[in-house]
Design an enzyme around this catalytic site. Structure first.
Site, PDB file in Angstrom:
ATOM      1  N   ASP A  39       0.795  -1.231   0.000  1.00 48.75           N
ATOM      2  CA  ASP A  39       0.000   0.000   0.000  1.00 48.75           C
ATOM      3  C   ASP A  39       0.828   1.282   0.000  1.00 48.75           C
ATOM      4  O   ASP A  39       1.768   1.425   0.794  1.00 48.75           O
ATOM      5  CB  ASP A  39      -0.893   0.061   1.246  1.00 48.75           C
ATOM      6  CG  ASP A  39      -1.827  -1.120   1.354  1.00 48.75           C
ATOM      7  OD1 ASP A  39      -1.698  -2.062   0.550  1.00 48.75           O
ATOM      8  OD2 ASP A  39      -2.682  -1.106   2.246  1.00 48.75           O
ATOM      9  N   GLU A 224     -11.191  -0.322   2.958  1.00 51.05           N
ATOM     10  CA  GLU A 224      -9.833   0.089   3.266  1.00 51.05           C
ATOM     11  C   GLU A 224      -9.548   1.463   2.662  1.00 51.05           C
ATOM     12  O   GLU A 224     -10.174   1.890   1.697  1.00 51.05           O
ATOM     13  CB  GLU A 224      -8.815  -0.952   2.738  1.00 51.05           C
ATOM     14  CG  GLU A 224      -8.913  -2.284   3.466  1.00 51.05           C
ATOM     15  CD  GLU A 224      -7.725  -3.196   3.224  1.00 51.05           C
ATOM     16  OE1 GLU A 224      -7.057  -3.052   2.193  1.00 51.05           O
ATOM     17  OE2 GLU A 224      -7.466  -4.052   4.090  1.00 51.05           O
TER      18      GLU A 224
END
Length: 357
Positions: A39, A224
């Site tokens: 990420d 998320e």
């Protein structure tokens, strides 16, 4: 910065990252200095440079106890690697994970990072579970210190009925009055997911404001990396649902979607349009991170560059282990067009982005 865990990571990446030649790296995508990347985190403009942090394991090419890697750029094309910014080295985050987060600038010129810290805790049934909280780190763009007040947000700050096992991914920004806001995702005990808004006067002491939106078990099993920002007179709640079932335009398990509506001083997000899928259903793309391009102030939530509102969107293409950067230009349509990946920008030989605006 004197922690041995972080020093070890910095020494390792300095030795092994330097052994990877530029010819072995992609020309237009940011890769980890060495090891594993997933990420993108803390995508921000600070002290005249774009800062890109990322989930990072310097020791192997697989997911493992997460650090934060760090790179900077002046043009989003040419990147300079900086030493590892964060490591699993404090009581609040000495578990196997260090999840996503974001960054903004403080009044004293320091950079404030806010991220999800994780500790493993044994449950009454003997099972080990990860407890997720939100922590901060303050630094100068190179070295960051974690204050003793961590974690700054825990399950106690959530409304009743929300779990401490799924509470993560804070996106932080500054409001016009100088206060701080952050949106996170969290899961209720009925397994439905929500996006929650928090505020702080100083970046250290945080309090719950409202639940912006609930999934109602309709859009994925977990959300998320949320963001909440104004665009063309509307308010957008953007996030990445996980494990969605095929329905309508959603044919990919992991998506990037947006709820579009309005938000005012009543602390209620009023949806005015159906949820929108933002990206093509390619399984490799997830975890959006957006910040507003700003010349002169890193804290502004909107800006004009040569009469075009623009935002930068960074996506993680985990399968290929690099980050893609998109320029997102608002036009007359309510939701902006994802203008182009850097492979298609048509840059001149010097890598000049000005032609885009």
């Amino acid at each position: 910065m004197n922690d041995l865990t972080l020093q070890k990571a910095r020494a390792y990446e300095a030795e092994h990252g330097a052994a990877i030649s530029p010819a072995e790296r992609p020309a237009y995508h940011l890769t980890p200095y060495v090891g594993w990347l997933n990420d993108p985190n803390g995508f921000s403009y600070y002290k005249g440079k774009y800062h890109q942090f990322y989930q990072y394991n310097p020791y192997d090419v697989r997911w493992a106890p997460m650090h934060w890697g760090h790179a900077v750029s002046t043009d989003l094309l040419h990147w300079e690697y900086l030493p590892c910014a964060l490591a699993p080295d404090s009581p609040a985050d000495n578990g196997p994970r260090r999840f996503s987060g974001s960054a903004t600038e403080m009044d004293d010129g320091k950079q404030l990072l806010m991220y999800t810290s994780v500790v493993a805790e044994k449950q009454p049934n003997g099972e080990m579970r990860d407890i997720q909280t939100q922590s901060i780190a303050i630094g100068d763009g190179l070295d960051y210190e974690k204050p003793a007040c961590n974690p700054v947000l825990t399950q106690k700050d959530l409304p009743e009925g929300f779990s401490r096992f799924d509470f993560r991914d804070p996106k932080i920004w500054r409001e016009a009055d100088g206060t701080y806001s952050a949106v996170t995702v969290c899961r209720a005990e009925d397994c439905s997911v929500a996006a929650a808004l928090f505020q702080s006067k100083d970046g250290f002491d945080w309090h719950f404001v409202t639940v912006l939106e609930r999934c109602n078990n309709q859009y994925g099993k977990m959300w998320e990396c949320p963001d909440f920002f104004p665009l063309d007179g509307k308010q957008v709640l953007m996030l990445g649902p996980m494990e969605m079932l095929p329905k309508g335009e959603f044919h990919n398990g992991h998506n990037v979607i947006a709820f579009i509506g309005s938000y005012d001083n009543t602390d209620i997000f009023h949806k005015t349009m159906e949820v929108k899928r933002l990206l093509h259903p390619i399984a490799a793309f997830e975890i959006p991170e957006v910040f507003d391009v700003s010349l002169g102030s890193a804290n502004r939530r909107e800006c004009d560059i040569k009469h075009c509102k623009a935002r930068i969107l960074c996506m993680c293409q985990e399968v290929f282990q690099h980050l893609k950067v998109y320029v997102w230009v608002a036009d007359d349509a309510l939701f902006p067009h994802l203008f182009a990946s850097r492979l298609k920008l048509g840059l001149d030989e010097a890598g000049d982005m000005s032609a885009l605006f």
